[in-house]
Enzyme design. Sequence first.
Site, PDB file in Angstrom:
ATOM      1  N   SER A 261       1.140  -1.429  -0.040  1.00 31.11           N
ATOM      2  CA  SER A 261      -0.320   0.506   0.168  1.00 31.11           C
ATOM      3  C   SER A 261       0.703   1.513  -0.024  1.00 31.11           C
ATOM      4  O   SER A 261       1.831   1.657  -1.153  1.00 31.11           O
ATOM      5  CB  SER A 261      -1.150   0.020   1.529  1.00 31.11           C
ATOM      6  OG  SER A 261      -2.147   1.066   1.197  1.00 31.11           O
ATOM      7  N   ASP A 379      -9.820  -6.293  -4.091  1.00 33.18           N
ATOM      8  CA  ASP A 379      -9.329  -5.381  -3.395  1.00 33.18           C
ATOM      9  C   ASP A 379     -10.371  -3.908  -3.422  1.00 33.18           C
ATOM     10  O   ASP A 379     -10.279  -3.855  -4.740  1.00 33.18           O
ATOM     11  CB  ASP A 379      -8.136  -4.982  -3.341  1.00 33.18           C
ATOM     12  CG  ASP A 379      -7.368  -4.244  -2.422  1.00 33.18           C
ATOM     13  OD1 ASP A 379      -7.866  -2.676  -2.287  1.00 33.18           O
ATOM     14  OD2 ASP A 379      -6.149  -4.079  -2.558  1.00 33.18           O
ATOM     15  N   HIS A 407      -7.219  -6.691   0.275  1.00 36.44           N
ATOM     16  CA  HIS A 407      -5.746  -5.538   0.215  1.00 36.44           C
ATOM     17  C   HIS A 407      -5.211  -5.743   1.677  1.00 36.44           C
ATOM     18  O   HIS A 407      -3.772  -6.020   0.491  1.00 36.44           O
ATOM     19  CB  HIS A 407      -6.810  -4.514   1.152  1.00 36.44           C
ATOM     20  CG  HIS A 407      -5.950  -3.395   0.739  1.00 36.44           C
ATOM     21  ND1 HIS A 407      -5.406  -2.189  -0.609  1.00 36.44           N
ATOM     22  CD2 HIS A 407      -5.401  -2.609   1.735  1.00 36.44           C
ATOM     23  CE1 HIS A 407      -4.568  -1.339  -0.366  1.00 36.44           C
ATOM     24  NE2 HIS A 407      -4.257  -1.526   1.068  1.00 36.44           N
TER      25      HIS A 407
END
Length: 484
Positions: A261, A379, A407
């Site tokens: 991320s 995700d 995610h």
Amino acid sequence: MLTGQVSLLCCLPSKSTNVVVPVETFEPTNGYEFVEVKPGRVLRVRHIIPERPVVEQPTGQGGCVSCKRRISVFCNGQLFIENLGDSAAAEQKTRSNGDTEPNSTVEVELTGCGNSSPPAQVPGTESDSVTAGKVVTAEMGTGGDALAASQAGASQDRHRRKLKRTVVIDCERKISACKGTHPDVALFFIHGVGGSLDIWRSQLDYFSRLGYEVIAPDLAGHGSSSAPPITAAYTFYALAEDMRLIFKRYARKRNILIGHSYGVSFCTFLAHEYPEQIHKMVMINGGGPTALEPSLFSVFNLPSCVLDCLSPLLSWSFLKAGFARQGAKEKRLLKENNAFNVSAFVLRAMMSGQYWPEGDEVYHAELTVPILLVHGIHDKFVPVEEDQRMAEILLIGFLKLLEDGSHMVMMECPEAVNTLLHEFFLWEPAAPPPPKSKARPETAKAQRDNTKTVSDPAKVRPATALQASLNSGAEVKFDRGDKK
């Protein structure tokens, strides 16, 4: 790379303050170290150096990849990438389905471009279609307004083709397999907003057992790192400088960066700063190659006291969007070891500090390091189109999709992620075949003479009588009377 809606990654329980070991105690305990990167700014780092019973030096030559490409940026914000590499580089250019594609060009529309003009062409003169359009409009006699509109369109078209800058990359990278027994290899794991180094627990245990040296820091305000009480401590540049200092402290000759991320942005930053030391890189749900800019319409712009009140709702939202399933296992992963436990102040400061205008498409297109992209298909924070766009921009990119992940795919599918990462660490391009040794060719005259000698024995110079007699073994007598 993550902005706006992706900021929901931080929908986590609230915590008042971070638990930090006093600054004066830096002795490693249970694989954890506390590093003071700046006065009063202490980061917790998980550092494991496994015992290597057999120290194996890197074997094999690996392969060299030619990194040649020209990146053209136009004034209207369009990007034109032309791959100029040879066959070795062409073999590494891989589509998302694993098939290889030859040297090609990539035309993309830069993020945030206000107009919707067609893709940019190769730099050159105006196309014939534009000139033909002018002629047709004049012959139709639509009046001065139409002519003015045509001229304005031509001016816009010329502006569209106006080259702003060109970036040329021409280098070669030697890529070899990185085994855990190699003492010159180190793995760096960097988490995203709201997480901690604990989200990498499965990966740290797995690769340390394989003999890899692993390093995983807590970002400032996360996990057990110190939480400065000022907003400026959580900007992208402040956190990137922390990661730079951690990297310089633990780096080896060949380093592999693994980011998740927001942590992918810091990995990209390090790959640009230390291109010779970064051997490979992994992006897990990192998003598209766009410059970072904080969202003006985000729930995290609310005051910290309001975020404290919304903490249960935010935690439920993250559980629903960050995991493919919302069962007891996922709830346990959220609560285990306070892996997602950050204060509302830090959460708000992190989201407002995501400003990194340099990290645009050109910045990512300049990367020459091999990169593995891992994306959880469920995700809800990062669409798969963003990682596909990233794979198109990168010079050497491999996109892998996991159907059972979201995610937090490294926590949901640790076995699959570990296998993908390990295969990528051991991957190396095929070494070029050694050049064949060629004997020096004979001249044309020598070849003709040899041919005549073999093919026409009658023309061979006859031996003298003495030589013939010696060869036949006959007795030779000299007559003295013949001598003079």
